[in-house]
Write a protein that holds these residues in place. Structure first.
Motif, mmCIF file in Angstrom:
data_model
loop_
_atom_site.group_PDB
_atom_site.id
_atom_site.type_symbol
_atom_site.label_atom_id
_atom_site.label_comp_id
_atom_site.label_asym_id
_atom_site.label_seq_id
_atom_site.Cartn_x
_atom_site.Cartn_y
_atom_site.Cartn_z
ATOM 1 N N VAL A 46 43.293 37.391 43.416
ATOM 2 C CA VAL A 46 41.487 37.247 43.499
ATOM 3 C C VAL A 46 41.102 37.978 44.765
ATOM 4 O O VAL A 46 41.402 37.780 45.788
ATOM 5 C CB VAL A 46 41.077 35.469 43.656
ATOM 6 N N ILE A 47 39.945 38.530 44.340
ATOM 7 C CA ILE A 47 39.116 39.269 45.367
ATOM 8 C C ILE A 47 37.679 38.780 45.221
ATOM 9 O O ILE A 47 37.043 38.965 44.178
ATOM 10 C CB ILE A 47 38.936 40.747 45.218
ATOM 11 N N HIS A 48 37.521 37.900 46.224
ATOM 12 C CA HIS A 48 36.273 37.090 46.213
ATOM 13 C C HIS A 48 35.025 37.865 46.985
ATOM 14 O O HIS A 48 35.336 38.463 48.162
ATOM 15 C CB HIS A 48 36.579 35.779 46.965
ATOM 16 N N ILE A 49 34.001 37.948 46.212
ATOM 17 C CA ILE A 49 32.976 38.721 46.929
ATOM 18 C C ILE A 49 31.580 37.944 47.020
ATOM 19 O O ILE A 49 31.132 37.508 46.151
ATOM 20 C CB ILE A 49 32.526 40.060 46.195
ATOM 21 N N ALA A 50 30.996 38.184 48.309
ATOM 22 C CA ALA A 50 29.608 37.259 48.886
ATOM 23 C C ALA A 50 28.717 38.456 49.423
ATOM 24 O O ALA A 50 29.269 39.475 49.768
ATOM 25 C CB ALA A 50 29.966 36.164 49.654
ATOM 26 N N GLY A 51 27.610 38.044 49.472
ATOM 27 C CA GLY A 51 26.641 39.009 50.189
ATOM 28 C C GLY A 51 25.242 38.717 49.496
ATOM 29 O O GLY A 51 24.962 38.136 48.322
ATOM 30 N N THR A 52 24.076 39.246 50.126
ATOM 31 C CA THR A 52 22.745 39.034 49.555
ATOM 32 C C THR A 52 22.422 40.297 48.530
ATOM 33 O O THR A 52 22.346 40.109 47.301
ATOM 34 C CB THR A 52 21.715 39.504 50.751
ATOM 35 N N ASN A 53 23.096 41.417 48.808
ATOM 36 C CA ASN A 53 22.863 42.569 47.883
ATOM 37 C C ASN A 53 24.210 43.434 47.906
ATOM 38 O O ASN A 53 25.059 43.480 49.021
ATOM 39 C CB ASN A 53 21.662 43.527 48.219
ATOM 40 N N GLY A 54 24.498 44.139 46.677
ATOM 41 C CA GLY A 54 25.645 44.689 46.663
ATOM 42 C C GLY A 54 26.885 44.171 46.091
ATOM 43 O O GLY A 54 27.850 45.031 45.735
ATOM 44 N N LYS A 55 26.783 42.945 45.624
ATOM 45 C CA LYS A 55 27.973 42.244 45.053
ATOM 46 C C LYS A 55 28.322 43.029 43.925
ATOM 47 O O LYS A 55 29.503 43.160 43.311
ATOM 48 C CB LYS A 55 27.773 40.799 44.966
ATOM 49 N N GLY A 56 27.451 43.116 42.908
ATOM 50 C CA GLY A 56 27.563 43.625 41.734
ATOM 51 C C GLY A 56 28.192 45.213 41.590
ATOM 52 O O GLY A 56 29.135 45.243 40.716
ATOM 53 N N SER A 57 27.592 45.852 42.496
ATOM 54 C CA SER A 57 28.146 47.314 42.519
ATOM 55 C C SER A 57 29.679 47.404 43.025
ATOM 56 O O SER A 57 30.270 48.020 42.640
ATOM 57 C CB SER A 57 27.164 48.189 43.195
ATOM 58 N N THR A 58 29.633 46.557 44.100
ATOM 59 C CA THR A 58 30.812 46.463 44.660
ATOM 60 C C THR A 58 32.066 45.958 43.915
ATOM 61 O O THR A 58 33.310 46.595 43.743
ATOM 62 C CB THR A 58 31.112 45.726 46.282
ATOM 63 N N GLY A 59 31.654 44.832 43.052
ATOM 64 C CA GLY A 59 32.753 44.403 42.102
ATOM 65 C C GLY A 59 32.949 45.131 41.326
ATOM 66 O O GLY A 59 34.109 45.370 40.443
ATOM 67 N N ALA A 60 32.008 45.870 40.468
ATOM 68 C CA ALA A 60 32.181 46.736 39.428
ATOM 69 C C ALA A 60 33.100 48.099 39.628
ATOM 70 O O ALA A 60 33.845 48.405 39.333
ATOM 71 C CB ALA A 60 30.665 47.282 38.846
#
Length: 438
Positions: A46-60
């Motif tokens: 699993v790569i778990h991603i948190a943050g205010t902005n940028g999660k979607g782009s980073t994850g994609a």
């Protein structure tokens, strides 16, 4: 409609649609359920991603790179644009009705119509269904994006992930996460677990850096701050960005990125640092395939070009930091061009601060009410704020019957060289997603 489709829609209608992330006891409940399910999240990395902005782009980006390199990849993200099932993707495709129901049945059989099953929110259900469906699909990696905050988010019920990534941290959801950057960062840092490794996106404010470093130290977790990144923009327009990039965890290369926006550069640096870490820890990732994946990538609702001449862009900026990043990108991409805004906000967002960013750049503004959402800000109220608080010219402020009428008028009043930005909330811009012939 197939039987599975009907069953799915009936199921969604019956789910609890409350937001329960404000309650401190939810994650322990979900951890207990995952234990009863024999920890499906331990069947893959699993790569778990948190943050205010940028999660979607980073994850994609990460999901695309891993998938292009031959791995089976699960990707959990929110919100969806057109179909709730978009939140659960298997190798780039949203989960089928059959696979969704199969995972649901496993969870339902385990809980046996208990009070816990009834109390689960729809987001909690989707999180559990995703984790089970990914195991059933035998994926190798899962990119798991936090829904809201971190500590109390449903995704935080997982065991320690392989990697924990933090994108840019700023103000958002202050009623839930707190009114200071320290409180917000502390909530997000709550996903750091012993046994993981943390990578933090560049250009963080000092307070989030301090909080993340301290929590990582307390949990005895290695933390890598992405910094000293050298960027050279070779070419950029509304279709993509060509750049040279290097850094301590980034080998120098020229990339063609199929995404636009200044904010994507920080996301790219974070992703490439994570890729380097993965390569150093046994993941086979070929550089030329990374180039291909990034060049071909497009993400709905992130500086998404849906029409040219005039240029029409959808962007899901929904907080002050996102609005500032969007304006910065627009100034870079479209200097000296007329820019019109179609705006639709949620009432519980800090739309006043977002307006401070947008209105100085706007020639015309079209106010709209996001459709079918109980949190929507009424367009009449939005128009009143724009006129009374910002003294925006009345003859350049338009209030039409619906969003499509707004876009049609904006197109009529624009020349081929003009730019129309549809923004304010994902719940607003999703009304236009898929309508590429606007």
């Amino acid at each position: 409609m197939t039987e599975d489709q009907q069953t799915y829609h009936d199921l969604i209608a019956k789910m609890n649609h409350q937001v329960l992330v404000t309650q401190n006891d939810r994650v322990p409940i979900l951890r207990h359920i995952l234990a009863q399910l024999q920890h499906p999240e331990q069947a893959y990395k699993v790569i778990h991603i948190a943050g205010t902005n940028g999660k979607g782009s980073t994850g994609a980006m990460l999901a695309a790179i891993l998938q292009a390199n031959g791995y089976h990849v699960g990707h959990f993200s929110s919100p969806a644009m057109l179909d709730d099932r978009e939140q659960i993707k298997l190798d780039g495709q949203m989960i089928s009705y059959t696979a969704f129901l199969r995972a649901y049945q496993v969870i339902s059989d385990t809980l046996k119509q208990s009070d816990t099953a009834v109390s689960l929110s729809i987001f909690e259900w989707f999180t559990l269904i995703a984790l089970v469906a990914f195991k059933q699909a035998n994926v190798d990696y899962v990119v798991l994006e936090v829904g809201l905050g971190g500590k109390n988010d449903a995704t935080n019920a997982i065991s320690a992930p392989l990697l924990t990534l933090f994108t840019h941290i700023d103000y958002d959801h202050t009623q839930i996460l707190g009114h200071t950057i320290r409180k917000i960062a502390t909530q997000k840092a709550g996903i750091i677990k012993p046994g993981s490794t943390v990578i933090v996106a560049p250009h963080q404010k000092q307070m989030p850096r301090q909080v993340l470093r301290q929590v990582a130290e307390n949990q005895q977790v290695n933390v890598h701050f992405v910094q000293d990144v050298h960027l050279k923009i070779i070419k950029r327009d509304e279709t993509g960005t060509k750049l040279q990039i290097s850094g301590p965890m980034i080998a120098q290369h020229v990339y063609q990125l199929g995404l636009v926006g200044n904010f994507q550069l920080d996301n790219l640096a974070t992703v490439l640092s994570a890729v380097t870490w993965l390569q150093r820890h046994g993941t086979s990732i070929k550089e030329h395939i990374v180039h291909q994946a990034l060049a071909q990538l497009s993400i709905p609702g992130r500086m998404q070009l849906i029409h040219q001449a005039p240029t029409i862009i959808l962007d899901g900026a929904h907080n002050p930091d996102g609005a500032k990043q969007l304006v910065k990108s627009l100034k870079t991409l479209f200097p000296n061009r007329k820019i019109s805004f179609l705006l639709g906000f949620l009432a519980d967002k800090n739309y006043f601060e977002m307006l401070k960013s947008y209105l100085p750049l706007a020639t015309d503004v079209y106010v709209n009410t996001p459709s079918q959402h109980q949190r929507a800000l009424d367009k009449h109220q939005l128009a009143h704020v724009i006129q009374t608080e910002f003294h925006f010219p009345k003859d350049h402020l338009f209030e039409l019957s619906n969003s499509k009428a707004s876009l049609n008028l904006a197109r009529q009043q624009s020349s081929k060289n003009d730019v129309i930005i549809v923004t304010g909330s994902f719940y607003f811009i999703k009304q236009f997603e898929g309508d590429l012939n606007v």
